[in-house]
Design a protein around this motif. Structure first.
Motif, short mmCIF file in Angstrom:
data_model
loop_
_atom_site.label_atom_id
_atom_site.label_comp_id
_atom_site.label_asym_id
_atom_site.label_seq_id
_atom_site.Cartn_x
_atom_site.Cartn_y
_atom_site.Cartn_z
N ILE A 85 -3.66 9.23 -13.60
CA ILE A 85 -3.26 10.10 -12.49
C ILE A 85 -4.08 9.79 -11.25
O ILE A 85 -3.54 9.67 -10.14
CB ILE A 85 -3.40 11.59 -12.91
CG1 ILE A 85 -2.37 11.94 -13.98
CG2 ILE A 85 -3.28 12.51 -11.69
CD1 ILE A 85 -2.61 13.25 -14.68
N LEU A 86 -5.38 9.61 -11.44
CA LEU A 86 -6.26 9.30 -10.31
C LEU A 86 -5.89 7.97 -9.66
O LEU A 86 -5.77 7.88 -8.42
CB LEU A 86 -7.72 9.26 -10.80
CG LEU A 86 -8.77 8.92 -9.77
CD1 LEU A 86 -8.86 10.00 -8.70
CD2 LEU A 86 -10.12 8.72 -10.43
N THR A 96 3.05 9.58 -12.55
CA THR A 96 2.51 10.11 -11.29
C THR A 96 3.01 9.33 -10.09
O THR A 96 3.44 9.93 -9.08
CB THR A 96 0.96 10.10 -11.33
OG1 THR A 96 0.51 10.82 -12.48
CG2 THR A 96 0.38 10.73 -10.08
N ALA A 97 2.98 8.01 -10.18
CA ALA A 97 3.44 7.18 -9.06
C ALA A 97 4.93 7.39 -8.79
O ALA A 97 5.35 7.48 -7.64
CB ALA A 97 3.14 5.71 -9.33
N VAL A 98 5.72 7.48 -9.84
CA VAL A 98 7.15 7.74 -9.67
C VAL A 98 7.36 9.11 -9.03
O VAL A 98 8.19 9.28 -8.14
CB VAL A 98 7.91 7.62 -11.01
CG1 VAL A 98 9.32 8.18 -10.90
CG2 VAL A 98 7.96 6.17 -11.46
N GLY A 99 6.58 10.09 -9.47
CA GLY A 99 6.68 11.42 -8.86
C GLY A 99 6.32 11.39 -7.38
O GLY A 99 6.98 12.04 -6.56
N LEU A 100 5.28 10.64 -7.04
CA LEU A 100 4.87 10.55 -5.64
C LEU A 100 5.90 9.81 -4.78
O LEU A 100 6.15 10.18 -3.63
CB LEU A 100 3.52 9.84 -5.53
CG LEU A 100 2.32 10.63 -6.06
CD1 LEU A 100 1.10 9.72 -6.17
CD2 LEU A 100 2.03 11.84 -5.19
N VAL A 101 6.53 8.78 -5.35
CA VAL A 101 7.49 7.96 -4.60
C VAL A 101 8.88 8.61 -4.57
O VAL A 101 9.52 8.70 -3.53
CB VAL A 101 7.57 6.53 -5.19
CG1 VAL A 101 8.74 5.75 -4.61
CG2 VAL A 101 6.27 5.80 -4.96
#
Length: 149
Positions: A142-143, A62-67
């Motif tokens: 994810i949260l 999730t963090a990689v997707g957001l970044v």
């Protein structure tokens, strides 16, 4: 920037570490709440609710997707890793835990009928996760990633 300074400012790493830490802390709290005992070993142990392995890798994806973006190769790589870890936690490792329970029961029964005891340590039974534990770990990861990144 040195390695340590880079790590402590890396939002992806912080999200992963925090997701793992919180999942492990929840295991200690749930053990205390449901079993009325404080068991610090649950903080570093595997198995149980929620899956810290799953929260770790889903926070990573999730963090990689957001970044980097959900269309990036980095996200695809982290998502595939997360799926493999989640499958392993609920599949292979869960089966190993069930086999350990059966083998421990066989050894216990065998010991009752022997004069000279076997000097074998009990196998670790709490290794894998139920699908609910994996799902809870995924939601937590994810949260946390959304809160950190």
């Amino acid at each position: 920037m040195n390695f340590f300074n880079g790590i402590i400012h890396n939002q992806v790493f912080i999200a992963c570490f925090l997701a793992w830490f919180i999942a492990q802390l929840i295991k200690v709290v749930l053990t205390y709440f449901f079993e009325n005992r404080f068991d610090a070993s649950r903080f570093v142990g595997s198995g149980g609710m929620p899956s810290s392995h799953t929260s770790f890798v889903t926070s990573l994806a999730t963090a990689v997707g957001l970044v980097s973006g959900y269309e990036s190769s980095e996200f695809a790589l982290s998502l595939v890793l997360a799926l493999v870890v989640m499958y392993d936690a609920a599949g292979v490792r869960r089966s190993v835990g069930k086999q350990a329970q059966i083998l421990n029961a066989i050894i216990d029964d065998f010991q009752k009928h022997r004069k000279d005891p076997l000097n074998e340590e009990r196998l670790k039974e709490l290794i894998g996760h139920t699908p609910i534990e994996v799902f809870a770990g995924a939601i937590l990861g994810i949260l946390i990633a959304h809160l950190v990144v």
